[in-house]
Design an enzyme around this catalytic site. Structure first.
Site, short mmCIF file in Angstrom:
data_model
loop_
_atom_site.label_atom_id
_atom_site.label_comp_id
_atom_site.label_asym_id
_atom_site.label_seq_id
_atom_site.Cartn_x
_atom_site.Cartn_y
_atom_site.Cartn_z
CD GLU A 110 59.47 42.80 53.96
OE1 GLU A 110 60.66 42.64 54.17
OE2 GLU A 110 58.99 43.89 53.60
CG ASP A 120 65.16 46.74 59.84
OD1 ASP A 120 64.48 47.14 58.87
OD2 ASP A 120 65.36 45.55 60.10
#
Lengths: 271, 408
Positions: free
Chosen positions: A58, A69
């Site tokens: 990723e 996040d």
């Protein structure tokens, strides 16, 4: 030399799962943010991980407001932005890695707005041209996926959707129907970040998803240790490790490599 | 005087939360079921006379609604043009319009059985309103606030704490409203099952822009009737400041079908558009373009790479990089027009209203007053302007003293 592989992104991702399955384990996909701690080091990190025979990547593209996040990735993306990292430099990184012979699938992970600013058609085209295999966009639910769906299908790229512990049957069916490549299974309600324990009801959760789909399931959020990797190994088709590797890389590339190697070892049969 | 809060009467948003091409729902999957649940719960609540009555009763007996309209006689005389009326949201309990939405959403949280409430705040007015509504209804309130905003809005930080809320400083990014929203969303995504996100402006993913508009629409519904009752006709122009845009949409909504009434939103011009230090999303085509921030598609101040720009305004409540999607729609359809006032103009307007009318306005509302000062002299004496005085300025005294280099 650029991407020498002849398959589409979707085929490359399918082959990745086939190989891991044949070896009796889950696929291990580390997350590497481009531009953290600097551009060259992030490329070195991908190469070091590739040498450990991880299954795919990723590739993180920074955004100023990464609302899915936790603190570790927030900090890394902030530093990447201060280093001048853009979508263009992220695609340049992918191109450079392919030209060095990197074979594993790479999925570009980023938030929607920079892609909109780039132009969605141009972005998908350039992602394919650089040699990446799919897109992971945490603020793009399937209802809004029309922005990318057609061009990704045309370019043979995977457009990854998410399922979460809060997803009800209706959501699971919707995502299963539109999924390509794999479904990103969020382990817990929350943001990204290393965690001490994985949720206790993991098996029930995965079985609930499996009842509706045979699309490969890849778990992310909180998978941090070889022990976690053992817990998700075989239960899922793959797993992503992000914050824990970034944390380790603060001490340099060697501790990051050691953590990744121990996770890779843990999913070997008998590991 | 208000018999019912309108629901479902407007032609926007559509079922996917779109106002034309703006709005929508761009959030992590974890939140989608929660937004679906909220959409259903909101629809059911608005169809339930008991819910409507609870809210109307609180508006009357707790907030002090209806708030009056005041004819600004001396300001009108000084400017020598349009007759100026002020919609006095500064007189609502807690000193700003934010309480209208906070009470509505807190009642909804209670109805949904969510005991824990998170909120973001910029100027602190929404944080105070959320803390107030939570104290009233016995909810557990957590407010995220940028540390820069905490420093410039200290009285409101203290108010929230007195009201029993936990105020959580946000140190990420620019440490202002945008970052507080990010943190509130991160909290919500983590504690989604038991938590209600009490969003303070007409922003964010569907259904929030619609919910906030509906709960704020009481401003315009009252003001429209008051103009008809007291003055005998509708105003020619309605003016309000626009940060996220909840007080403006609350005023504009009731006038949307009165085509003869001009609707004008005033953005924060900061140090001027050319300085690059502002929050004028509509006024600066080099930075303000359609994009997606915090769950909704609207105008967003961003650089060429799509990274969100830092903003500046002397007023914390307008210091935000995006704007509510319905404003982008009203602008695109030319139903409303948007202009700006600089820090300097807002500070000047602040002082003018203090001296001529005996009203200390919030710095946010002072941006709307600044536009009145520019526009009223150009209009005929028999024309009428209605300006939303969205809040009072006690919270801003420290900032104003510093900006004007005043000492007590």
């Amino acid at each position: 030399m650029t991407d020498t592989r002849t398959t589409t992104g979707l085929d490359a991702i399918a082959a990745m799962f086939d190989r891991a399955k044949a070896e009796g384990r889950s696929a291990f996909l580390p997350y590497v943010p481009v531009g953290y701690p600097d551009y060259e080091s992030s490329l070195d990190a991908v190469e070091a991980l590739a040498a450990l025979d991880v299954d795919g990547f990723e590739i993180g593209m920074p955004f100023s407001d990464p609302l899915a996040d936790g603190p570790t990735i927030q900090e890394a993306t902030q530093i990447a932005l201060e280093n001048g990292t853009t979508i263009r430099s992220c695609l340049e990184a992918v191109r450079a890695l392919r030209s060095k012979g990197l074979q594993q699938p790479m999925l570009m992970m980023g938030y929607l707005n920079p892609m909109l600013a780039y132009g969605t058609e141009a972005f998908v085209h350039d992602v394919k041209a650089a040699g990446a295999d799919g897109l992971i966009i945490p603020d793009l639910p399937p209802e809004e996926a029309h922005l990318f769906a057609e061009s990704c299908a045309r370019e043979g790229l995977a457009l990854i959707f998410f399922l979460a512990p809060t997803s009800n049957e209706e959501r699971i069916k919707l995502v299963a129907e539109r999924a390509s490549g794999f479904i990103y299974v969020v382990s817990v309600t929350g943001v990204t970040g290393a965690r001490r324990d994985l949720p206790p009801d993991l098996v029930d959760y995965i079985n609930r998803l499996r009842a509706h789909t045979d699309v490969p399931l890849v778990m992310g959020f909180g998978i941090s240790t070889p022990d976690h990797a053992r817990q998700v190994n075989k239960l899922l088709d793959g797993f992503i490790v992000a914050s824990a590797l970034i944390r380790a890389s603060k001490q340099g590339i060697d501790p990051m490599r050691e953590l990744a190697a121990s996770i890779r070892q843990a999913i070997e049969p008998g590991g | 005087m208000i018999s019912q809060i309108p629901y479902g009467s407007a032609d926007v948003p559509d079922s996917r939360g779109y106002f034309g091409e703006f709005g929508g729902r761009f959030v992590p999957e974890t939140l989608v079921p929660a937004l679906d649940e909220l959409t259903v719960a909101y629809r059911e609540a608005m169809a339930d006379p008991a819910f409507q009555n609870s809210l109307l009763d609180l508006q009357r007996t707790y907030t002090g609604r209806p708030t009056p309209i005041t004819f600004a006689a001396r300001l009108t005389e000084k400017l020598g043009g349009a007759r100026i009326y002020l919609k006095r949201e500064d007189l609502a309990h807690t000193g700003a319009h934010k309480i209208n939405n906070a009470l509505g959403q807190a009642l909804l949280a209670q109805r949904m059985g969510k005991q824990r409430v998170v909120a973001e705040t910029g100027a602190g007015q929404h944080g105070v309103a959320s803390a107030t509504a939570s104290a009233l209804l016995g909810l557990d309130c957590h407010v995220y606030m940028g540390s820069v905003d905490m420093a410039r809005q200290q009285p409101n930080v203290f108010r929230m704490k007195l009201l029993g809320a936990e105020v959580i400083p946000v140190e990420s990014g620019t440490k202002t409203l945008k970052d507080a929203i990010n943190e509130a969303i991160r909290d919500w995504v983590t504690n989604v099952r038991e938590t209600f996100y009490l969003l303070g402006s007409a922003l964010g993913p569907h259904p929030y822009p619609m919910i906030v508009r509906d709960f704020q629409s009481v401003i315009g519904i009252e003001a429209r009737q008051q103009m008809l009752d007291d003055v005998g006709r509708l105003p020619d122009v309605c003016i309000a400041c626009v940060g996220g845009g909840s007080n403006a949409i609350g005023l504009f909504h009731a006038f949307r079908e009165d085509e003869q009434v001009d609707l004008i939103g005033v953005e924060a011009g900061g140090h001027g558009v050319l300085s690059g230090e502002h929050a004028a999303r509509f006024a600066d085509p080099s930075m303000g373009r359609p994009g997606v921030l915090q769950g909704t598609r609207s105008y967003v101040l961003q650089n060429a790479d799509g990274q969100i720009m830092n903003t500046h305004s002397v007023s914390a409540g307008l210091d935000y990089a995006s704007v509510g999607p319905e404003h982008a729609y009203l602008r695109q359809t030319e139903r409303a027009f948007y202009t700006l006032a600089t820090d300097e103009e807002a500070l000047e307007a602040f002082q003018t209203l203090c001296k001529l009318e005996g009203i200390i306005p919030a710095l946010e509302s002072s941006h709307a007053v600044a536009e009145v000062i520019k526009r009223a002299p150009t209009m005929p004496k028999d024309s009428i302007m209605l300006v939303n005085l969205s809040g009072r300025g006690d919270k801003d005294l420290g900032t104003v003293m510093k900006e004007l280099k005043l000492e007590i």
